[in-house]
Scaffold this motif. Structure first.
Motif, mmCIF file in Angstrom:
data_model
loop_
_atom_site.group_PDB
_atom_site.id
_atom_site.type_symbol
_atom_site.label_atom_id
_atom_site.label_comp_id
_atom_site.label_asym_id
_atom_site.label_seq_id
_atom_site.Cartn_x
_atom_site.Cartn_y
_atom_site.Cartn_z
ATOM 1 N N ARG A 49 -22.289 15.934 82.827
ATOM 2 C CA ARG A 49 -21.750 16.218 81.505
ATOM 3 C C ARG A 49 -20.237 16.065 81.446
ATOM 4 O O ARG A 49 -19.620 16.383 80.449
ATOM 5 C CB ARG A 49 -22.136 17.640 81.083
ATOM 6 N N THR A 259 -18.674 22.941 76.742
ATOM 7 C CA THR A 259 -19.731 21.940 76.778
ATOM 8 C C THR A 259 -20.879 22.514 77.592
ATOM 9 O O THR A 259 -20.687 22.900 78.755
ATOM 10 C CB THR A 259 -19.228 20.636 77.419
ATOM 11 N N GLU A 262 -26.820 22.062 79.448
ATOM 12 C CA GLU A 262 -27.961 21.448 78.776
ATOM 13 C C GLU A 262 -27.825 21.722 77.286
ATOM 14 O O GLU A 262 -27.346 22.783 76.880
ATOM 15 C CB GLU A 262 -29.287 22.024 79.292
ATOM 16 N N ASP A 263 -28.251 20.778 76.453
ATOM 17 C CA ASP A 263 -28.133 20.949 75.005
ATOM 18 C C ASP A 263 -28.851 22.222 74.564
ATOM 19 O O ASP A 263 -29.924 22.568 75.079
ATOM 20 C CB ASP A 263 -28.733 19.739 74.281
ATOM 21 N N ARG A 302 -26.151 16.431 70.083
ATOM 22 C CA ARG A 302 -26.617 15.633 71.220
ATOM 23 C C ARG A 302 -26.122 14.186 71.141
ATOM 24 O O ARG A 302 -25.756 13.585 72.151
ATOM 25 C CB ARG A 302 -28.143 15.669 71.283
ATOM 26 N N ARG A 342 -24.435 20.133 71.868
ATOM 27 C CA ARG A 342 -23.859 19.769 73.166
ATOM 28 C C ARG A 342 -22.600 20.573 73.454
ATOM 29 O O ARG A 342 -22.336 20.971 74.590
ATOM 30 C CB ARG A 342 -23.531 18.276 73.163
#
Length: 418
Positions: A49, A259, A262-263, A302, A342
Protein backbone atom coordinates in the motif's frame (compact mmCIF):
# COMPACT_ATOMS: atom_id res chain seq x y z
CA UNK A 1 7.68 80.35 -8.46
CA UNK A 2 6.58 76.87 -9.28
CA UNK A 3 6.84 74.38 -6.43
CA UNK A 4 9.46 71.75 -7.05
CA UNK A 5 7.99 68.26 -7.19
CA UNK A 6 9.59 65.61 -5.04
CA UNK A 7 10.71 62.70 -7.16
CA UNK A 8 9.82 59.33 -5.72
CA UNK A 9 12.73 56.89 -5.70
CA UNK A 10 12.25 53.97 -8.05
CA UNK A 11 11.72 50.66 -6.37
CA UNK A 12 14.61 48.25 -6.72
CA UNK A 13 13.43 45.31 -8.85
CA UNK A 14 12.96 42.23 -6.73
CA UNK A 15 15.17 39.21 -7.32
CA UNK A 16 13.46 36.06 -6.05
CA UNK A 17 14.83 32.55 -6.38
CA UNK A 18 13.10 29.20 -6.08
CA UNK A 19 15.62 26.49 -5.20
CA UNK A 20 14.42 22.92 -5.62
CA UNK A 21 16.56 19.89 -4.78
CA UNK A 22 16.50 17.32 -7.59
CA UNK A 23 15.09 13.87 -6.72
CA UNK A 24 16.08 14.76 -3.16
CA UNK A 25 15.37 11.49 -1.33
CA UNK A 26 17.04 9.46 -4.07
CA UNK A 27 20.08 11.74 -4.15
CA UNK A 28 20.50 11.54 -0.37
CA UNK A 29 20.39 7.75 -0.57
CA UNK A 30 23.07 7.86 -3.29
CA UNK A 31 25.41 9.72 -0.93
CA UNK A 32 25.76 6.45 0.99
CA UNK A 33 25.35 4.12 -2.01
CA UNK A 34 27.11 5.81 -4.93
CA UNK A 35 27.43 2.46 -6.75
CA UNK A 36 23.67 2.70 -7.51
CA UNK A 37 24.00 5.92 -9.53
CA UNK A 38 22.56 5.55 -13.02
CA UNK A 39 20.12 2.83 -12.00
CA UNK A 40 16.34 3.01 -11.85
CA UNK A 41 15.61 3.77 -8.19
CA UNK A 42 12.41 4.27 -6.18
CA UNK A 43 12.27 5.45 -2.57
CA UNK A 44 9.24 3.92 -0.84
CA UNK A 45 8.26 1.65 2.00
CA UNK A 46 8.17 -1.96 0.88
CA UNK A 47 4.52 -2.67 1.71
CA UNK A 48 1.95 -3.10 -1.05
CA UNK A 49 0.00 0.00 0.00
CA UNK A 50 3.01 2.33 -0.11
CA UNK A 51 3.33 5.27 -2.45
CA UNK A 52 6.43 6.51 -4.23
CA UNK A 53 8.21 9.17 -2.21
CA UNK A 54 10.86 9.88 -4.82
CA UNK A 55 12.22 8.33 -8.01
CA UNK A 56 15.44 8.69 -9.96
CA UNK A 57 15.21 10.29 -13.36
CA UNK A 58 15.98 6.89 -14.88
CA UNK A 59 12.81 5.51 -13.25
CA UNK A 60 10.86 8.63 -14.17
CA UNK A 61 11.63 7.88 -17.81
CA UNK A 62 9.42 4.79 -17.36
CA UNK A 63 6.56 6.96 -16.08
CA UNK A 64 7.17 6.61 -12.33
CA UNK A 65 6.08 9.69 -10.37
CA UNK A 66 5.97 10.78 -6.73
CA UNK A 67 2.74 9.87 -4.87
CA UNK A 68 2.08 7.03 -7.32
CA UNK A 69 1.12 3.69 -5.71
CA UNK A 70 4.21 1.53 -5.42
CA UNK A 71 2.39 -1.37 -7.05
CA UNK A 72 1.78 0.75 -10.16
CA UNK A 73 5.38 1.98 -10.16
CA UNK A 74 6.62 -1.62 -10.11
CA UNK A 75 4.47 -2.36 -13.15
CA UNK A 76 5.87 0.62 -15.05
CA UNK A 77 9.48 0.03 -14.05
CA UNK A 78 9.91 -3.64 -13.07
CA UNK A 79 13.71 -3.34 -13.04
CA UNK A 80 13.70 -0.47 -10.54
CA UNK A 81 15.30 -1.04 -7.16
CA UNK A 82 13.14 0.03 -4.20
CA UNK A 83 15.05 1.77 -1.39
CA UNK A 84 13.62 2.19 2.11
CA UNK A 85 13.36 5.87 3.13
CA UNK A 86 15.47 7.39 5.91
CA UNK A 87 13.36 10.36 6.96
CA UNK A 88 15.59 11.51 9.81
CA UNK A 89 18.54 11.72 7.40
CA UNK A 90 16.47 13.76 4.91
CA UNK A 91 15.42 16.19 7.65
CA UNK A 92 18.96 16.54 9.00
CA UNK A 93 20.46 17.42 5.63
CA UNK A 94 17.48 19.69 4.84
CA UNK A 95 18.19 21.72 7.98
CA UNK A 96 21.82 22.08 6.94
CA UNK A 97 20.79 23.25 3.47
CA UNK A 98 18.40 25.84 4.93
CA UNK A 99 21.21 27.04 7.19
CA UNK A 100 23.38 27.44 4.09
CA UNK A 101 20.64 29.50 2.40
CA UNK A 102 20.75 31.89 5.37
CA UNK A 103 24.38 32.68 4.49
CA UNK A 104 23.20 33.89 1.09
CA UNK A 105 20.23 35.96 2.32
CA UNK A 106 18.39 36.44 5.57
CA UNK A 107 15.02 36.18 3.77
CA UNK A 108 14.33 32.48 3.27
CA UNK A 109 10.92 30.82 3.04
CA UNK A 110 11.13 27.05 3.40
CA UNK A 111 8.32 25.38 1.48
CA UNK A 112 9.17 21.76 2.22
CA UNK A 113 12.09 19.54 3.11
CA UNK A 114 13.61 20.06 -0.35
CA UNK A 115 12.61 23.50 -1.64
CA UNK A 116 12.63 27.14 -0.61
CA UNK A 117 12.16 30.69 -1.85
CA UNK A 118 15.05 33.13 -1.37
CA UNK A 119 14.82 36.92 -1.70
CA UNK A 120 18.14 37.83 -3.31
CA UNK A 121 17.36 41.53 -3.81
CA UNK A 122 19.68 42.70 -1.05
CA UNK A 123 22.43 40.23 -1.96
CA UNK A 124 23.14 41.63 -5.42
CA UNK A 125 25.69 44.23 -4.36
CA UNK A 126 27.58 41.64 -2.32
CA UNK A 127 27.29 38.56 -4.57
CA UNK A 128 26.73 39.85 -8.10
CA UNK A 129 24.03 39.49 -10.74
CA UNK A 130 21.02 37.16 -10.34
CA UNK A 131 22.63 34.64 -12.71
CA UNK A 132 25.89 34.77 -10.76
CA UNK A 133 24.13 34.22 -7.44
CA UNK A 134 22.07 31.35 -8.84
CA UNK A 135 25.18 29.68 -10.26
CA UNK A 136 26.93 30.14 -6.93
CA UNK A 137 24.07 28.50 -5.03
CA UNK A 138 24.06 25.50 -7.36
CA UNK A 139 27.84 25.15 -7.21
CA UNK A 140 28.13 25.44 -3.43
CA UNK A 141 25.25 23.04 -2.71
CA UNK A 142 27.02 20.53 -4.94
CA UNK A 143 30.39 21.14 -3.24
CA UNK A 144 29.13 21.20 0.35
CA UNK A 145 26.41 18.56 0.27
CA UNK A 146 27.16 16.54 -2.85
CA UNK A 147 23.60 17.15 -4.09
CA UNK A 148 22.17 18.65 -7.29
CA UNK A 149 19.56 21.40 -7.29
CA UNK A 150 17.67 23.50 -9.79
CA UNK A 151 17.26 27.28 -9.47
CA UNK A 152 14.59 29.51 -10.99
CA UNK A 153 14.98 33.30 -10.68
CA UNK A 154 12.43 36.03 -11.43
CA UNK A 155 10.82 39.07 -9.84
CA UNK A 156 7.62 37.13 -9.01
CA UNK A 157 7.41 34.10 -6.73
CA UNK A 158 5.22 32.00 -8.96
CA UNK A 159 7.37 32.76 -12.04
CA UNK A 160 10.52 31.73 -10.14
CA UNK A 161 8.84 28.43 -9.26
CA UNK A 162 7.73 27.84 -12.84
CA UNK A 163 11.25 28.68 -14.01
CA UNK A 164 12.81 26.07 -11.73
CA UNK A 165 10.31 23.49 -12.96
CA UNK A 166 11.20 24.25 -16.57
CA UNK A 167 14.95 24.05 -15.83
CA UNK A 168 14.92 20.59 -14.20
CA UNK A 169 16.96 18.61 -13.62
CA UNK A 170 20.12 20.24 -12.29
CA UNK A 171 19.71 23.49 -14.19
CA UNK A 172 18.94 27.19 -13.86
CA UNK A 173 16.60 29.60 -15.61
CA UNK A 174 16.60 33.37 -15.06
CA UNK A 175 13.53 35.34 -16.21
CA UNK A 176 14.38 39.09 -16.32
CA UNK A 177 11.51 41.49 -15.48
CA UNK A 178 11.55 42.86 -19.03
CA UNK A 179 10.86 39.37 -20.40
CA UNK A 180 8.33 38.34 -17.77
CA UNK A 181 5.26 38.37 -20.04
CA UNK A 182 7.16 36.91 -22.98
CA UNK A 183 8.09 33.94 -20.79
CA UNK A 184 4.64 33.55 -19.23
CA UNK A 185 2.70 33.82 -22.48
CA UNK A 186 4.84 31.14 -24.12
CA UNK A 187 3.71 28.53 -21.59
CA UNK A 188 0.88 26.00 -21.76
CA UNK A 189 -1.92 26.92 -19.38
CA UNK A 190 -1.27 23.79 -17.31
CA UNK A 191 2.12 25.23 -16.33
CA UNK A 192 0.47 28.11 -14.46
CA UNK A 193 0.52 27.91 -10.68
CA UNK A 194 -2.94 26.87 -9.49
CA UNK A 195 -4.12 25.13 -12.65
CA UNK A 196 -4.84 21.53 -11.70
CA UNK A 197 -6.45 18.82 -13.76
CA UNK A 198 -10.07 19.90 -13.29
CA UNK A 199 -9.34 23.61 -13.86
CA UNK A 200 -7.33 22.76 -16.98
CA UNK A 201 -10.29 20.79 -18.35
CA UNK A 202 -12.60 23.78 -17.85
CA UNK A 203 -10.13 26.15 -19.52
CA UNK A 204 -9.48 23.80 -22.41
CA UNK A 205 -13.24 23.45 -22.83
CA UNK A 206 -13.22 27.21 -23.47
CA UNK A 207 -10.45 26.78 -26.04
CA UNK A 208 -7.78 28.11 -23.65
CA UNK A 209 -4.60 26.06 -23.90
CA UNK A 210 -1.90 28.72 -23.38
CA UNK A 211 -1.25 31.37 -20.76
CA UNK A 212 -1.49 34.02 -23.47
CA UNK A 213 -5.02 32.89 -24.34
CA UNK A 214 -5.93 32.96 -20.64
CA UNK A 215 -4.60 36.52 -20.31
CA UNK A 216 -6.69 37.63 -23.30
CA UNK A 217 -9.93 36.01 -22.07
CA UNK A 218 -12.47 38.43 -20.52
CA UNK A 219 -12.48 38.28 -16.74
CA UNK A 220 -16.27 38.01 -16.48
CA UNK A 221 -16.23 34.81 -18.56
CA UNK A 222 -13.57 33.27 -16.34
CA UNK A 223 -15.51 34.26 -13.23
CA UNK A 224 -18.65 32.59 -14.58
CA UNK A 225 -16.82 29.33 -15.18
CA UNK A 226 -14.30 29.27 -12.33
CA UNK A 227 -15.53 31.81 -9.80
CA UNK A 228 -12.99 33.95 -7.97
CA UNK A 229 -10.24 31.52 -8.99
CA UNK A 230 -10.80 32.50 -12.63
CA UNK A 231 -10.05 36.15 -11.91
CA UNK A 232 -6.99 35.19 -9.86
CA UNK A 233 -5.62 33.03 -12.66
CA UNK A 234 -6.08 35.85 -15.17
CA UNK A 235 -4.08 38.18 -12.92
CA UNK A 236 -1.30 35.61 -12.72
CA UNK A 237 -1.37 35.31 -16.52
CA UNK A 238 -0.49 39.03 -16.59
CA UNK A 239 2.29 38.53 -14.03
CA UNK A 240 0.34 40.20 -11.23
CA UNK A 241 1.76 38.68 -8.03
CA UNK A 242 3.26 40.95 -5.39
CA UNK A 243 3.65 38.31 -2.66
CA UNK A 244 6.85 38.63 -0.67
CA UNK A 245 9.11 35.87 0.55
CA UNK A 246 7.82 35.03 4.03
CA UNK A 247 10.47 34.14 6.57
CA UNK A 248 7.80 32.90 9.00
CA UNK A 249 4.82 31.10 7.53
CA UNK A 250 1.65 30.98 9.59
CA UNK A 251 0.14 27.53 9.73
CA UNK A 252 -3.11 27.48 7.75
CA UNK A 253 -4.24 24.00 8.69
CA UNK A 254 -3.20 20.95 10.67
CA UNK A 255 -4.28 17.52 9.54
CA UNK A 256 -3.61 13.82 9.68
CA UNK A 257 -4.62 10.95 7.45
CA UNK A 258 -4.30 7.18 7.36
CA UNK A 259 -4.09 4.67 4.54
CA UNK A 260 -5.67 1.39 5.60
CA UNK A 261 -3.80 -1.89 5.22
CA UNK A 262 -7.02 -3.24 3.68
CA UNK A 263 -9.94 -1.27 2.24
CA UNK A 264 -12.59 -0.54 4.89
CA UNK A 265 -16.36 -0.73 4.42
CA UNK A 266 -17.37 -0.56 8.09
CA UNK A 267 -18.78 2.79 9.18
CA UNK A 268 -17.86 1.91 12.76
CA UNK A 269 -14.21 1.44 11.78
CA UNK A 270 -14.19 4.79 9.94
CA UNK A 271 -15.69 6.55 12.98
CA UNK A 272 -13.03 4.97 15.16
CA UNK A 273 -10.30 6.26 12.87
CA UNK A 274 -11.86 9.74 12.85
CA UNK A 275 -11.66 9.70 16.65
CA UNK A 276 -8.00 8.69 16.56
CA UNK A 277 -7.09 11.36 14.01
CA UNK A 278 -9.07 14.04 15.87
CA UNK A 279 -7.09 13.43 19.06
CA UNK A 280 -3.83 13.59 17.15
CA UNK A 281 -4.81 16.90 15.53
CA UNK A 282 -6.21 18.46 18.71
CA UNK A 283 -3.03 17.67 20.62
CA UNK A 284 -1.00 19.46 17.96
CA UNK A 285 -3.36 22.45 18.03
CA UNK A 286 -2.94 22.80 21.78
CA UNK A 287 0.83 22.36 21.58
CA UNK A 288 0.99 25.17 19.00
CA UNK A 289 -1.42 27.45 20.86
CA UNK A 290 -3.81 27.44 17.88
CA UNK A 291 -7.56 27.12 17.52
CA UNK A 292 -9.52 25.99 14.48
CA UNK A 293 -12.79 27.31 13.13
CA UNK A 294 -13.15 24.78 10.34
CA UNK A 295 -12.98 21.01 9.97
CA UNK A 296 -12.65 19.00 6.76
CA UNK A 297 -12.91 15.31 5.95
CA UNK A 298 -11.07 13.51 3.16
CA UNK A 299 -11.98 10.09 1.75
CA UNK A 300 -10.20 8.11 -0.92
CA UNK A 301 -12.01 5.11 -2.35
CA UNK A 302 -10.63 1.83 -3.66
CA UNK A 303 -10.34 3.21 -7.22
CA UNK A 304 -8.46 6.30 -5.91
CA UNK A 305 -11.41 8.66 -6.40
CA UNK A 306 -10.93 11.28 -3.70
CA UNK A 307 -13.48 13.65 -2.20
CA UNK A 308 -13.39 16.27 0.55
CA UNK A 309 -16.12 17.89 2.62
CA UNK A 310 -15.77 20.78 5.07
CA UNK A 311 -17.77 22.60 7.70
CA UNK A 312 -17.48 25.83 9.71
CA UNK A 313 -17.57 25.79 13.52
CA UNK A 314 -19.58 28.26 15.57
CA UNK A 315 -16.50 29.07 17.66
CA UNK A 316 -12.76 28.29 17.50
CA UNK A 317 -11.78 25.05 19.18
CA UNK A 318 -8.85 22.93 20.29
CA UNK A 319 -11.08 20.05 21.35
CA UNK A 320 -10.85 16.56 19.86
CA UNK A 321 -14.49 16.07 20.81
CA UNK A 322 -15.61 18.96 18.60
CA UNK A 323 -13.33 18.00 15.73
CA UNK A 324 -14.45 14.36 15.91
CA UNK A 325 -18.15 15.28 16.11
CA UNK A 326 -18.01 17.54 13.07
CA UNK A 327 -15.84 15.20 11.00
CA UNK A 328 -18.09 12.26 11.83
CA UNK A 329 -21.09 14.35 10.83
CA UNK A 330 -19.50 15.04 7.47
CA UNK A 331 -18.98 11.30 6.98
CA UNK A 332 -22.57 10.48 7.92
CA UNK A 333 -23.97 13.11 5.56
CA UNK A 334 -22.24 11.40 2.64
CA UNK A 335 -24.71 8.55 3.01
CA UNK A 336 -24.06 5.14 1.45
CA UNK A 337 -20.54 4.85 0.12
CA UNK A 338 -20.16 3.42 -3.40
CA UNK A 339 -16.87 1.65 -2.59
CA UNK A 340 -14.71 0.61 0.35
CA UNK A 341 -12.41 3.32 1.70
CA UNK A 342 -8.66 3.22 1.11
CA UNK A 343 -7.69 6.41 2.97
CA UNK A 344 -9.35 8.73 5.46
CA UNK A 345 -8.12 12.12 6.64
CA UNK A 346 -9.24 14.88 9.00
CA UNK A 347 -7.99 18.47 8.93
CA UNK A 348 -8.43 21.45 11.26
CA UNK A 349 -8.65 24.63 9.18
CA UNK A 350 -8.86 28.43 9.49
CA UNK A 351 -6.39 28.46 12.35
CA UNK A 352 -5.84 31.46 14.56
CA UNK A 353 -4.11 32.41 17.77
CA UNK A 354 -7.12 34.34 18.95
CA UNK A 355 -7.79 32.99 22.39
CA UNK A 356 -4.65 30.84 22.21
CA UNK A 357 -5.04 28.06 24.72
CA UNK A 358 -8.34 29.56 25.91
CA UNK A 359 -11.32 27.41 25.04
CA UNK A 360 -13.94 29.78 23.63
CA UNK A 361 -16.93 27.46 23.98
CA UNK A 362 -19.71 28.11 26.49
CA UNK A 363 -20.75 24.45 26.27
CA UNK A 364 -20.00 22.88 29.67
CA UNK A 365 -19.64 19.40 28.17
CA UNK A 366 -17.00 20.66 25.77
CA UNK A 367 -15.23 22.56 28.54
CA UNK A 368 -15.07 19.40 30.65
CA UNK A 369 -13.74 17.48 27.66
CA UNK A 370 -10.98 20.00 26.91
CA UNK A 371 -9.96 19.84 30.58
CA UNK A 372 -9.61 16.08 30.23
CA UNK A 373 -7.59 16.48 27.04
CA UNK A 374 -5.23 18.90 28.77
CA UNK A 375 -4.65 16.22 31.42
CA UNK A 376 -3.85 13.72 28.64
CA UNK A 377 -1.33 16.20 27.23
CA UNK A 378 0.35 16.53 30.63
CA UNK A 379 0.54 12.76 31.11
CA UNK A 380 1.97 12.29 27.61
CA UNK A 381 4.65 14.92 28.28
CA UNK A 382 5.67 13.29 31.54
CA UNK A 383 5.46 9.70 30.33
CA UNK A 384 6.22 9.77 26.57
CA UNK A 385 5.92 5.99 26.22
CA UNK A 386 2.53 5.72 27.90
CA UNK A 387 -0.51 4.69 25.85
CA UNK A 388 -2.94 7.41 26.84
CA UNK A 389 -6.17 8.10 24.98
CA UNK A 390 -9.87 7.37 24.75
CA UNK A 391 -10.81 3.96 26.13
CA UNK A 392 -12.57 3.07 22.87
CA UNK A 393 -9.21 3.21 21.07
CA UNK A 394 -7.40 0.93 23.53
CA UNK A 395 -7.27 -2.75 22.62
CA UNK A 396 -6.43 -5.71 24.85
CA UNK A 397 -2.98 -7.19 24.33
CA UNK A 398 -2.96 -9.61 21.41
CA UNK A 399 -5.91 -7.98 19.66
CA UNK A 400 -4.21 -5.93 16.97
CA UNK A 401 -2.83 -3.14 19.14
CA UNK A 402 0.03 -2.54 16.70
CA UNK A 403 -0.89 -0.13 13.95
CA UNK A 404 -0.75 -1.68 10.53
CA UNK A 405 -0.91 -5.31 11.73
CA UNK A 406 -4.60 -6.01 12.23
CA UNK A 407 -7.14 -6.25 9.44
CA UNK A 408 -8.25 -2.83 8.30
CA UNK A 409 -5.81 -0.98 10.51
CA UNK A 410 -3.96 1.94 8.95
CA UNK A 411 -0.40 2.09 7.79
CA UNK A 412 0.12 5.23 9.86
CA UNK A 413 0.91 8.45 8.00
CA UNK A 414 0.58 11.97 9.27
CA UNK A 415 -0.64 14.49 6.71
CA UNK A 416 1.27 17.23 8.47
CA UNK A 417 0.84 20.95 8.68
CA UNK A 418 0.39 23.49 5.91
Amino acid sequence: MQAQQTRQPERTPRVLAHVDMDAYFVEVELLDRPELRGRKLIVAQGSGRSVVLSASYEARADGVRSAMPLARARQLSPQALVLAPHQSRYREISQEIMTYFSTVTDTVEQLSVDEAFLDLTGARRRLGSPAEIGARIRREIREIFGLPCTVGIADRKFIAKIASTRAKPDGMLVVPPARRLEFLHSLPVRALWGVGGRTAEVLEGLGITTVRQLAETPEDLLRRRLGVAGAQLRRLAWGDDEREVETQREEKSIGAEETFAEDVSSTEALHEEILRLSHRIAARLRAAGLSAQGVSLKLRYRDFETLTRSTTLTHPTQSALTIRTRAAGLLDRLGARPQPVRLIGVRAERLSREGGALQLSFDRAETNWIDAENVLDAVARRFPGAAVGPASLLRPEGHGSEEGTSQGRPSGRDAGTE
